[in-house]
Design a protein around this motif. Sequence first.
Motif, short mmCIF file in Angstrom:
data_model
loop_
_atom_site.label_atom_id
_atom_site.label_comp_id
_atom_site.label_asym_id
_atom_site.label_seq_id
_atom_site.Cartn_x
_atom_site.Cartn_y
_atom_site.Cartn_z
N GLY A 90 0.79 -1.22 0.00
CA GLY A 90 0.00 0.00 0.00
C GLY A 90 0.82 1.27 0.00
O GLY A 90 0.36 2.32 0.47
N LEU A 91 2.02 1.22 -0.54
CA LEU A 91 2.86 2.42 -0.60
C LEU A 91 2.19 3.51 -1.44
O LEU A 91 1.61 3.24 -2.49
N GLN A 92 2.27 4.77 -0.96
CA GLN A 92 1.78 5.91 -1.72
C GLN A 92 2.85 6.99 -1.77
O GLN A 92 3.66 7.14 -0.86
N CYS A 93 2.87 7.74 -2.88
CA CYS A 93 3.71 8.92 -2.98
C CYS A 93 2.84 10.15 -2.73
O CYS A 93 1.61 10.05 -2.67
N VAL A 94 3.48 11.31 -2.58
CA VAL A 94 2.77 12.54 -2.26
C VAL A 94 3.14 13.60 -3.30
O VAL A 94 4.32 13.89 -3.50
N ARG A 95 2.13 14.17 -3.92
CA ARG A 95 2.32 15.22 -4.92
C ARG A 95 1.94 16.56 -4.30
O ARG A 95 0.87 16.69 -3.70
N VAL A 96 2.82 17.56 -4.44
CA VAL A 96 2.63 18.84 -3.76
C VAL A 96 2.83 19.98 -4.76
O VAL A 96 3.83 20.01 -5.49
N LEU A 97 1.91 20.92 -4.78
CA LEU A 97 2.06 22.10 -5.63
C LEU A 97 2.95 23.11 -4.93
O LEU A 97 2.69 23.50 -3.79
N THR A 98 4.02 23.53 -5.62
CA THR A 98 4.98 24.49 -5.08
C THR A 98 5.19 25.61 -6.08
O THR A 98 4.70 25.56 -7.21
N SER A 99 5.97 26.60 -5.68
CA SER A 99 6.28 27.71 -6.59
C SER A 99 7.11 27.24 -7.78
O SER A 99 7.13 27.90 -8.82
N ALA A 100 7.78 26.09 -7.65
CA ALA A 100 8.58 25.54 -8.74
C ALA A 100 7.78 24.59 -9.62
O ALA A 100 8.28 24.13 -10.65
N GLY A 101 6.55 24.29 -9.24
CA GLY A 101 5.72 23.35 -9.97
C GLY A 101 5.29 22.20 -9.09
O GLY A 101 5.42 22.24 -7.86
N TRP A 102 4.75 21.14 -9.73
CA TRP A 102 4.32 19.96 -8.97
C TRP A 102 5.54 19.14 -8.58
O TRP A 102 6.26 18.62 -9.42
N LEU A 103 5.75 19.02 -7.27
CA LEU A 103 6.85 18.26 -6.69
C LEU A 103 6.29 16.92 -6.20
O LEU A 103 5.17 16.87 -5.69
N VAL A 104 7.07 15.86 -6.34
CA VAL A 104 6.62 14.54 -5.91
C VAL A 104 7.59 13.97 -4.87
O VAL A 104 8.78 13.78 -5.16
N LEU A 105 7.07 13.76 -3.67
CA LEU A 105 7.82 13.04 -2.65
C LEU A 105 7.61 11.56 -2.91
O LEU A 105 6.55 11.00 -2.63
N GLU B 130 7.38 5.14 -13.57
CA GLU B 130 6.70 5.91 -14.62
C GLU B 130 5.66 6.86 -14.01
O GLU B 130 5.48 7.99 -14.48
N THR B 131 5.00 6.41 -12.97
CA THR B 131 4.01 7.27 -12.31
C THR B 131 4.67 8.52 -11.73
O THR B 131 4.11 9.62 -11.82
N LEU B 132 5.85 8.38 -11.17
CA LEU B 132 6.54 9.54 -10.61
C LEU B 132 6.78 10.59 -11.69
O LEU B 132 6.56 11.79 -11.47
N TYR B 133 7.22 10.15 -12.86
CA TYR B 133 7.45 11.09 -13.97
C TYR B 133 6.15 11.74 -14.43
O TYR B 133 6.11 12.92 -14.77
N ARG B 134 5.08 10.95 -14.43
CA ARG B 134 3.79 11.48 -14.90
C ARG B 134 3.24 12.55 -13.96
O ARG B 134 2.59 13.50 -14.41
N LEU B 135 3.50 12.42 -12.69
CA LEU B 135 2.90 13.31 -11.71
C LEU B 135 3.62 14.64 -11.56
O LEU B 135 3.03 15.62 -11.10
N THR B 136 4.89 14.70 -11.91
CA THR B 136 5.68 15.88 -11.61
C THR B 136 5.73 16.86 -12.78
O THR B 136 5.53 16.47 -13.95
N SER B 137 6.02 18.12 -12.48
CA SER B 137 6.22 19.13 -13.52
C SER B 137 7.59 19.01 -14.17
O SER B 137 7.79 19.43 -15.31
N SER B 138 8.55 18.44 -13.44
CA SER B 138 9.92 18.30 -13.93
C SER B 138 10.58 17.13 -13.20
O SER B 138 10.38 16.97 -11.99
N PRO B 139 11.38 16.32 -13.89
CA PRO B 139 12.07 15.22 -13.21
C PRO B 139 12.93 15.69 -12.05
O PRO B 139 13.16 14.92 -11.11
N GLU B 140 13.40 16.93 -12.10
CA GLU B 140 14.22 17.45 -11.00
C GLU B 140 13.40 17.65 -9.72
O GLU B 140 13.97 17.85 -8.64
N LEU B 141 12.08 17.58 -9.84
CA LEU B 141 11.21 17.74 -8.68
C LEU B 141 10.68 16.40 -8.16
O LEU B 141 9.77 16.36 -7.35
N ILE B 142 11.26 15.30 -8.61
CA ILE B 142 11.03 13.99 -8.00
C ILE B 142 12.05 13.82 -6.88
O ILE B 142 13.26 13.89 -7.12
#
Length: 261
Positions: free
Chosen positions: A174-189, A220-232
């Motif tokens: 049941g692992l989940q990641c967290v997507r957060v809207l920031t000033s740099a775009g969508w960041l994914v923890l 692949e989901t991590l890439y899909r959710l973020t605004s930039s790979p640098e924000l994974i």
Amino acid sequence: MKQWQVHAIKYADRNARTRADSFIFDDDHGAAHGMDYFMWLLRCEDDVILVDTGYDSAEAVRRDRPIRLNPVEALAPFGLSPTDITKVIVTHLHYDHAGGLHLFPNATLHLQAAEMAFATGPCMCHDTLRMPYSADHVCEAIKRLYAGKVAFYDGDAEVAEGVTVHAIGGHSRGLQCVRVLTSAGWLVLASDAAHFYENFEKRKPFPIVVDVEAMLKGFETLYRLTSSPELIIPGHDPLVQSYFPSDLAPHITRLDRGRSK
């Protein structure tokens, strides 16, 4: 929509590891490969969300994995006491992510239903699958459930404006990641959907895994959710503290403004 500050809070590290502990099918399994341990704090005006809780000194002794800072001490530079935390997103119930649940008694836990079912079900009859869990931590989550302080999700969901969770599985059921809207775009923890940058950048699975296919799809989901790979943001990579600027204290890294290097 709200934009959040995001802080990575390092509370422990472990350097007596090799690449065999981090990657399946690696060419140099014997090379040293250290690991950092983080929890994360999201802030937007007066709203505060803690993502994972680390583990405490008692668990450190039980597992012979010392911590540098108790999770409560690690939060002190923010001026927060444990009772100030009313919302904790639990990415999964492994000891190093849920080992401090008891330290935050006022918090409602936000958790995938599949993770609770996994951690309390027949899969825990197997030593290998049970190893990353501690009964005390799982029992604390159950106590919180009976106190009416668990919010369950079945897949993707919004926890707060600008903060969403996404079921990935792989490392745990049941692992989940967290997507957060920031000033740099969508960041994914990513949490443990990717322990290290190399896991998702080179598609190398981490060895502690319930479902390898789900882990690979999770990259692949991590890439899909973020605004930039640098924000994974991987869950355990020491490079996080090199890529992003420190903030408030040496163990705290500011993520929401993007990389500094």
